[in-house]
Design a protein around this motif. Structure first.
Motif, PDB file in Angstrom:
ATOM      1  N   UNK A 252       6.232   0.539 -16.844  1.00  0.00           N
ATOM      2  CA  UNK A 252       5.470   1.789 -16.852  1.00  0.00           C
ATOM      3  C   UNK A 252       4.542   1.856 -15.642  1.00  0.00           C
ATOM      4  N   UNK A 253       4.555   3.017 -14.997  1.00  0.00           N
ATOM      5  CA  UNK A 253       3.759   3.191 -13.781  1.00  0.00           C
ATOM      6  C   UNK A 253       2.268   3.042 -14.062  1.00  0.00           C
ATOM      7  N   UNK A 254       1.755   3.802 -15.049  1.00  0.00           N
ATOM      8  CA  UNK A 254       0.304   3.944 -15.206  1.00  0.00           C
ATOM      9  C   UNK A 254      -0.397   2.723 -15.776  1.00  0.00           C
ATOM     10  N   UNK A 255       0.279   1.968 -16.670  1.00  0.00           N
ATOM     11  CA  UNK A 255      -0.475   0.860 -17.262  1.00  0.00           C
ATOM     12  C   UNK A 255       0.187  -0.503 -17.061  1.00  0.00           C
ATOM     13  N   UNK A 256       1.245  -0.566 -16.257  1.00  0.00           N
ATOM     14  CA  UNK A 256       1.789  -1.870 -15.850  1.00  0.00           C
ATOM     15  C   UNK A 256       1.838  -1.963 -14.324  1.00  0.00           C
ATOM     16  N   UNK A 257       2.556  -1.033 -13.692  1.00  0.00           N
ATOM     17  CA  UNK A 257       2.823  -1.179 -12.266  1.00  0.00           C
ATOM     18  C   UNK A 257       1.628  -0.861 -11.373  1.00  0.00           C
ATOM     19  N   UNK A 258       0.912   0.226 -11.652  1.00  0.00           N
ATOM     20  CA  UNK A 258      -0.229   0.552 -10.794  1.00  0.00           C
ATOM     21  C   UNK A 258      -1.306  -0.531 -10.809  1.00  0.00           C
ATOM     22  N   UNK A 259      -1.726  -1.016 -12.004  1.00  0.00           N
ATOM     23  CA  UNK A 259      -2.730  -2.092 -11.970  1.00  0.00           C
ATOM     24  C   UNK A 259      -2.245  -3.340 -11.253  1.00  0.00           C
ATOM     25  N   UNK A 260      -0.979  -3.719 -11.479  1.00  0.00           N
ATOM     26  CA  UNK A 260      -0.458  -4.926 -10.807  1.00  0.00           C
ATOM     27  C   UNK A 260      -0.334  -4.706  -9.297  1.00  0.00           C
ATOM     28  N   UNK A 261       0.042  -3.480  -8.910  1.00  0.00           N
ATOM     29  CA  UNK A 261       0.150  -3.165  -7.483  1.00  0.00           C
ATOM     30  C   UNK A 261      -1.226  -3.224  -6.812  1.00  0.00           C
ATOM     31  N   UNK A 262      -2.229  -2.700  -7.506  1.00  0.00           N
ATOM     32  CA  UNK A 262      -3.606  -2.726  -6.973  1.00  0.00           C
ATOM     33  C   UNK A 262      -4.045  -4.167  -6.743  1.00  0.00           C
ATOM     34  N   UNK A 263      -3.783  -5.016  -7.741  1.00  0.00           N
ATOM     35  CA  UNK A 263      -4.183  -6.423  -7.629  1.00  0.00           C
ATOM     36  C   UNK A 263      -3.402  -7.133  -6.522  1.00  0.00           C
ATOM     37  N   UNK A 264      -2.100  -6.836  -6.454  1.00  0.00           N
ATOM     38  CA  UNK A 264      -1.268  -7.478  -5.425  1.00  0.00           C
ATOM     39  C   UNK A 264      -1.808  -7.145  -4.036  1.00  0.00           C
ATOM     40  N   UNK A 265      -2.117  -5.868  -3.809  1.00  0.00           N
ATOM     41  CA  UNK A 265      -2.610  -5.455  -2.483  1.00  0.00           C
ATOM     42  C   UNK A 265      -3.985  -6.048  -2.212  1.00  0.00           C
ATOM     43  N   UNK A 266      -4.838  -6.094  -3.233  1.00  0.00           N
ATOM     44  CA  UNK A 266      -6.162  -6.679  -3.052  1.00  0.00           C
ATOM     45  C   UNK A 266      -6.074  -8.168  -2.711  1.00  0.00           C
ATOM     46  N   UNK A 267      -4.950  -8.791  -3.124  1.00  0.00           N
ATOM     47  CA  UNK A 267      -4.775 -10.232  -2.859  1.00  0.00           C
ATOM     48  C   UNK A 267      -3.931 -10.476  -1.611  1.00  0.00           C
ATOM     49  N   UNK A 268      -3.613  -9.398  -0.868  1.00  0.00           N
ATOM     50  CA  UNK A 268      -2.872  -9.566   0.388  1.00  0.00           C
ATOM     51  C   UNK A 268      -1.374  -9.434   0.252  1.00  0.00           C
ATOM     52  N   UNK A 269      -0.910  -9.073  -0.943  1.00  0.00           N
ATOM     53  CA  UNK A 269       0.525  -8.843  -1.156  1.00  0.00           C
ATOM     54  C   UNK A 269       0.854  -7.367  -1.064  1.00  0.00           C
ATOM     55  N   UNK A 270       2.080  -7.003  -1.504  1.00  0.00           N
ATOM     56  CA  UNK A 270       2.458  -5.581  -1.492  1.00  0.00           C
ATOM     57  C   UNK A 270       3.200  -5.256  -2.792  1.00  0.00           C
ATOM     58  N   UNK A 271       3.377  -3.954  -3.030  1.00  0.00           N
ATOM     59  CA  UNK A 271       4.088  -3.513  -4.241  1.00  0.00           C
ATOM     60  C   UNK A 271       4.733  -2.158  -3.976  1.00  0.00           C
ATOM     61  N   UNK A 272       6.045  -2.087  -4.217  1.00  0.00           N
ATOM     62  CA  UNK A 272       6.773  -0.823  -3.999  1.00  0.00           C
ATOM     63  C   UNK A 272       7.707  -0.565  -5.171  1.00  0.00           C
ATOM     64  N   UNK A 273       8.332   0.628  -5.109  1.00  0.00           N
ATOM     65  CA  UNK A 273       9.384   0.931  -6.091  1.00  0.00           C
ATOM     66  C   UNK A 273      10.760   0.701  -5.449  1.00  0.00           C
ATOM     67  N   UNK A 274      10.753   0.037  -4.331  1.00  0.00           N
ATOM     68  CA  UNK A 274      11.963  -0.210  -3.541  1.00  0.00           C
ATOM     69  C   UNK A 274      11.958   0.631  -2.285  1.00  0.00           C
ATOM     70  N   UNK A 275      11.164   1.719  -2.374  1.00  0.00           N
ATOM     71  CA  UNK A 275      11.065   2.614  -1.201  1.00  0.00           C
ATOM     72  C   UNK A 275       9.594   2.937  -0.911  1.00  0.00           C
ATOM     73  N   UNK A 276       8.878   3.356  -1.988  1.00  0.00           N
ATOM     74  CA  UNK A 276       7.514   3.870  -1.785  1.00  0.00           C
ATOM     75  C   UNK A 276       6.481   2.839  -2.257  1.00  0.00           C
ATOM     76  N   UNK A 277       5.313   2.907  -1.655  1.00  0.00           N
ATOM     77  CA  UNK A 277       4.161   2.128  -2.119  1.00  0.00           C
ATOM     78  C   UNK A 277       3.838   2.599  -3.534  1.00  0.00           C
TER      79      UNK A 277
END
Ligand code: P6P
Length: 337
Positions: A276-301
């Motif tokens: 789920x975008x809103x309560x699984x992927x977005x929070x994990x993506x935020x944390x990944x980027x804050x830790x120097x990683x990245x997160x996409x859907x295969x194409x988009x941030x």
């Protein structure tokens, strides 16, 4: 004796760095910490009391709800309501947004999107599970009820994202946009204590995390990347190691500390991805980027995706930035078909 910094002390110290802060966010985080301790207590004694197994109900996803799912959901909702700082919640366990439209909560300036107990099908077999939470500032006017628009904000608007991992120890990891910090629960004092300061995900990793049971239905680019990970090339430290717990918080946390990549792509069963975008992927993506990683859907941030509804799904690729660059090469060349 080493100075112990509790979660509450850390929150207050962080607040002091923002003179404009009113303490609302700190109070909200404090109540999330209380809910996490209550859920931890029940997760840890699951199997000894009648809180294991299925509740005999289904959630909005059509998934069998575990008794602990319902307990965790109610516990976090109660604490978020009690904080007086939250005016509504979107939860994996509830079809519609839950409005806190009584009394103090109407003046709450924040909303929360959460998965109260992710990976709960693992509970009965004693595998780590987690809570995922994300906090946004409300867009609707303070004093009135929250509305759907408050919950359909992009991940770039996140104020705080975090997770609780109920594992060999219980950890609360969060970011308020200035780095990621981890707190381990010390049962002897009942406090989350700072144990992982300024977590940075290694740029390279040796772990790929994906459910290869769906291999035949993966996009070609994903299949080619898996084979790349498995090919022998000592110069590039391959083959890599496959690790898949089947609990997003546990797989993600391991990669955060050791380096690695987590992939849940489109499959025939989940043509838009399962997570789920809103309560699984977005929070994990935020944390990944804050830790120097990245997160996409295969194409988009991930953080740039405009949500259309609170339970929408998305493919998720996230982890070490150099591993993410490599998988992107395969996806770009072979496509997402
Ligand atoms: P699969 C758990 O149900 C979850 O939402 C995530 O925690 C986990 O990473 C994923 O689904 C597991 O899904 O299809 O591999 O069982």
């Amino acid at each position: 004796m080493n100075k112990v910094t509790t979660l509450n002390q850390f929150i207050i110290e962080q607040q002091a760095e923002h003179p404009e802060a009113t303490g609302g966010l700190s109070r909200l985080l404090h109540h999330i910490g209380i809910a996490a301790k209550k859920v931890n207590r029940e997760v840890n004694k699951a199997g000894l009391v009648d809180i294991l197994g299925q509740a005999g109900t289904e959630n909005v996803q059509g998934e069998q709800q575990q008794k602990l799912d319902l307990y965790a959901n109610e516990t976090f909702l109660d604490e978020l309501r009690a904080s007086g700082e939250c005016c509504g919640v979107a939860s994996e366990e509830n079809e519609d947004i839950i409005l806190f439209d009584q009394g103090l909560c109407l003046n709450g300036r924040y909303i929360v999107c959460m998965d109260p107990l992710d990976g709960s099908s693992n509970i009965d077999v004693n595998v780590s599970v987690g809570t995922i939470f994300s906090i946004y500032k409300r867009l609707s006017p303070v004093g009135g009820p929250a509305d759907l628009g408050d919950f359909l904000q992009k991940g770039t608007e996140l104020v705080i994202a975090g997770y609780v991992l109920y594992g060999s120890s219980t950890m609360l990891v969060y970011s308020a946009g200035d780095g990621v910090n981890g707190f381990t629960l010390d049962p002897s004092i009942g406090e989350f204590c700072l144990s992982h300061t300024d977590i940075k995900i290694p740029a390279n990793g040796k772990i790929y995390s994906i459910n290869e049971g769906h291999y035949e239905k993966f996009p070609v680019g994903v299949k080619k990347y898996i084979k790349y990970c498995q090919e022998k090339d000592p110069r590039q430290g391959r083959p890599y190691t496959s690790r898949y717990i089947g609990s997003l918080v546990a797989d993600f946390h391991r990669n955060m500390l050791k380096g690695g990549i987590y992939i849940y792509p489109e499959t025939d069963v989940h043509p838009h991805g399962k997570l789920r975008l809103q309560y699984e992927c977005n929070p994990m993506a935020f944390l990944a980027e804050q830790a120097g990683g990245t997160a996409t859907d295969g194409k988009r941030r991930i953080l740039e995706i405009e949500p259309q509804e609170i339970h929408e799904r998305t493919p998720l690729y996230t982890g070490s930035k150099n591993m993410m660059s490599k998988v992107s090469e395969f996806l770009d060349f072979f496509g997402n078909i």
